[in-house]
Write a protein that holds these residues in place. Structure first.
Motif, mmCIF file in Angstrom:
data_model
loop_
_atom_site.group_PDB
_atom_site.id
_atom_site.type_symbol
_atom_site.label_atom_id
_atom_site.label_comp_id
_atom_site.label_asym_id
_atom_site.label_seq_id
_atom_site.Cartn_x
_atom_site.Cartn_y
_atom_site.Cartn_z
ATOM 1 N N TYR A 298 23.254 -15.121 -9.912
ATOM 2 C CA TYR A 298 22.663 -13.685 -9.704
ATOM 3 C C TYR A 298 23.612 -13.024 -9.368
ATOM 4 C CZ TYR A 298 18.613 -17.076 -8.816
ATOM 5 O OH TYR A 298 17.437 -18.200 -9.009
ATOM 6 N N GLN A 300 23.746 -8.734 -8.141
ATOM 7 C CA GLN A 300 23.346 -7.404 -7.482
ATOM 8 C C GLN A 300 24.090 -6.213 -7.934
ATOM 9 O OE1 GLN A 300 22.107 -7.015 -3.426
ATOM 10 N NE2 GLN A 300 20.225 -6.113 -4.400
ATOM 11 N N VAL A 306 18.908 -6.783 -9.554
ATOM 12 C CA VAL A 306 19.366 -8.235 -9.657
ATOM 13 C C VAL A 306 19.277 -8.713 -10.907
ATOM 14 C CG1 VAL A 306 19.507 -10.459 -8.643
ATOM 15 C CG2 VAL A 306 19.436 -8.501 -7.313
ATOM 16 N N THR A 307 20.291 -9.051 -11.794
ATOM 17 C CA THR A 307 20.402 -9.796 -13.024
ATOM 18 C C THR A 307 20.527 -11.322 -12.598
ATOM 19 O OG1 THR A 307 22.476 -9.428 -13.299
ATOM 20 C CG2 THR A 307 20.940 -7.847 -14.503
ATOM 21 N N VAL A 308 20.012 -11.874 -13.281
ATOM 22 C CA VAL A 308 19.862 -13.624 -13.151
ATOM 23 C C VAL A 308 20.297 -14.067 -14.507
ATOM 24 C CG1 VAL A 308 18.629 -15.578 -12.608
ATOM 25 C CG2 VAL A 308 17.795 -13.233 -11.613
ATOM 26 N N GLN A 348 15.440 -8.422 -11.730
ATOM 27 C CA GLN A 348 14.448 -8.442 -10.403
ATOM 28 C C GLN A 348 14.885 -7.073 -9.645
ATOM 29 O OE1 GLN A 348 15.663 -11.815 -7.912
ATOM 30 N NE2 GLN A 348 14.769 -13.265 -9.271
ATOM 31 N N ALA A 351 16.731 -8.255 -4.397
ATOM 32 C CA ALA A 351 16.470 -9.657 -4.624
ATOM 33 C C ALA A 351 15.450 -10.118 -4.281
ATOM 34 C CB ALA A 351 17.571 -10.014 -3.164
ATOM 35 N N TYR A 352 14.932 -10.847 -5.271
ATOM 36 C CA TYR A 352 13.816 -11.762 -5.180
ATOM 37 C C TYR A 352 12.538 -10.697 -5.441
ATOM 38 C CZ TYR A 352 16.707 -15.379 -3.897
ATOM 39 O OH TYR A 352 17.974 -16.329 -3.896
ATOM 40 N N ARG A 355 9.846 -8.639 -11.199
ATOM 41 C CA ARG A 355 10.424 -8.572 -12.420
ATOM 42 C C ARG A 355 10.239 -7.639 -13.428
ATOM 43 N NH1 ARG A 355 11.186 -14.239 -11.272
ATOM 44 N NH2 ARG A 355 8.941 -14.308 -10.927
#
Length: 370
Positions: A298, A300, A306-308, A348, A351-352, A355
Motif C-alpha cells: 500500500y 500513500q 492510496v494505491t494498492v 483508495q 487510507a481505507y 475506492r
C-alpha cells in the motif's frame, strides 16, 4: 488470456489458489494457461471434451465461491482499517482536550492573580486599582489592556476546552462504532470462509482429478509466505511525468460487478515475477501479508490517495519507506484468492477510504491501461 483474481482482504480465511484457468468461458476474464481444451490430448470418443467442460464448470464454481469469500474479506479489511483510523482520531482528540484543559488551567491562574491583586487593594474597582498601581498614563493604559486581555484569554480558553471536549466525545463514539462494525464484518468474513471452505477444497480436489485424467498437470498452491527481498534488478517502470504504469501485461478485469460482487480494482495479468512499479511517488503505508491478497503493498501519495498492489509474489519495500514513480516495489504473483498470476491494482481516497476506478484515475494522469 490469463485468469483473474478477486479483491481485497480481512480476517481469517484459508486461501485456495488456482495457477491458471482452463477456458475463456470459465469466468469473466481469462489468462494464458498451462492447460486448456486446445492442449488436451486428442480424444475421438469425446471423453476428453467432456472432462474439459467439467473442468470449466468447476472453475466457474470455484470463481464464484472465491468471489463470495473475497467480498466478505474485503469488507472486513476496510472496516478494520477504518476502525484503526477512527481510533487514531479519537487518540488525537483526547490529546487536544488535554491541551485545552491545560490552557484553561493556565488562564484560570492568570485570572486568580488579578483577583488576588484586587483583594489586596481593598474595596476598589478594577479600574481604580489599576489606576492606583500605575506609574503614569502609559502604564495605566498598558495594565488596563492587559486586564482585558486576561479576561478575553480566559473566555477563549473556556470555549476551546468545551469545543475540544465535544470533539473528543464525538471521536470516541465514532471509534467505538467503527470497532463494532469491524468486529461484525470480521465475524461475517469468518462465517463465509467457514461455510465455503469445504466446498472449495472439494472442488479443487475434483478439479485436479479431472486435470490428471485429461492429461493436464494438477494445480499448485502458490501461497507460501515470503518476506521482503531487496531489488537489485535496476528495472524502472514506464514513467509519464509524475506517474507510472503499475505493470505491463494483459488487462483482464475492470472496476465493475463480477460474480455477484463488485470488483474494487483492475487486474493486469502476466507471468509470475513480472515487475510491479509504484504508480507515483509516496510513502509505503503497509507491505506484507494481507488476507485475500496473500501479500500486498500500500502506497500513500502526496495528495492523500492510496494505491494498492495485491497478490504479489515478493515485495521489495518496507513500511515507512519513500518510493518514486516507476520504482520497482514487487513481483507479480498468484497469492491469496487468485485464479492466475496477476496484479490487482486499486485506488483508495485516503487510507481505507472509498475506492475509485483505477483505470480512469490512471488515465487522468496520462497512464493508459487496457
Amino acid at each position: 488470456m490469463l485468469r483473474r483474481k478477486m479483491v481485497m482482504a480481512s480476517a481469517l480465511a484459508i486461501t485456495v489458489t488456482l495457477s491458471a484457468p482452463l477456458s475463456a468461458a470459465a469466468a469473466p476474464s481469462s489468462s494464458p494457461s498451462t492447460g486448456s481444451s486446445s492442449s488436451a490430448p486428442s480424444d475421438p470418443s469425446g471423453t476428453g471434451g467432456q472432462a474439459t467442460q467439467e473442468i470449466a464448470n468447476l472453475q466457474q464454481q470455484i470463481d464464484q465461491l472465491n468471489a463470495q469469500m473475497l467480498a466478505a474479506a474485503d469488507a472486513a479489511n476496510q472496516a478494520v482499517g477504518q476502525a484503526s483510523v477512527a481510533k487514531d482520531a479519537a487518540t488525537q482528540a483526547k490529546a487536544d482536550l488535554d491541551q485545552a484543559n491545560a490552557d484553561l488551567d493556565f488562564a484560570k491562574k492568570k485570572a486568580n492573580n488579578v483577583a488576588a491583586d484586587l483583594y489586596k487593594q481593598g474595596p476598589l474597582s478594577l479600574t481604580q486599582s489599576t489606576l492606583l498601581s500605575s506609574d503614569g498614563p502609559q502604564d495605566f493604559i498598558d495594565k488596563a489592556v492587559l486586564t482585558d486581555q486576561v479576561g478575553d484569554y480566559q473566555v477563549e480558553n473556556i470555549n476551546a476546552m468545551l469545543d475540544a471536549q465535544k470533539k473528543q466525545q464525538e471521536a470516541s463514539t465514532a471509534a467505538d462504532a467503527a470497532a463494532a462494525d469491524a468486529q461484525a464484518k470480521a465475524d461475517e468474513a469468518q462465517k463465509v470462509s467457514s461455510d465455503t471452505q469445504a466446498q472449495l477444497t472439494a472442488a479443487q480436489a475434483q478439479m485436479n482429478d479431472l486435470r490428471i485424467k485429461a492429461g493436464m498437470p494438477p494445480q499448485v498452491d502458490e501461497n507460501t509466505p515470503q518476506g521482503v527481498t531487496a531489488d537489485s534488478s535496476g528495472v524502472t517502470g514506464q514513467v509519464t511525468g509524475e506517474w507510472a504504469l503499475p505493470a505491463s501485461g494483459t488487462f483482464t478485469s475492470c472496476f465493475c460487478p463480477r460474480w455477484g460482487t463488485f470488483h474494487q480494482g483492475i487486474d493486469i495479468a502476466g507471468p509470475i515475477g513480472t515487475p510491479i512499479f509504484a504508480a507515483g511517488s509516496g510513502v509505503v503505508l503497509r507491505a506484507g501479508p494481507a488476507t485475500g491478497f496473500g501479500l500486498a503493498v500500500y502506497i500513500q501519495h502526496p495528495n492523500g490517495d492510496v494505491t494498492v498492489y495485491g497478490h504479489v509474489d515478493k515485495y521489495n519495500v518496507q513500511t515507512g519507506q519513500s518510493v518514486s514513480a516507476g520504482q520497482k516495489i514487487a513481483d507479480m504473483g498468484n497469492r491469496g484468492y487468485s485464479t492466475g498470476p496477476h496484479l490487482h491494482f486499486e485506488v483508495q481516497k485516503g487510507a481505507y477510504g472509498s475506492r475509485v476506478d483505477p483505470q480512469a484515475w490512471l488515465a487522468s494522469r496520462g497512464i493508459m491501461v487496457g
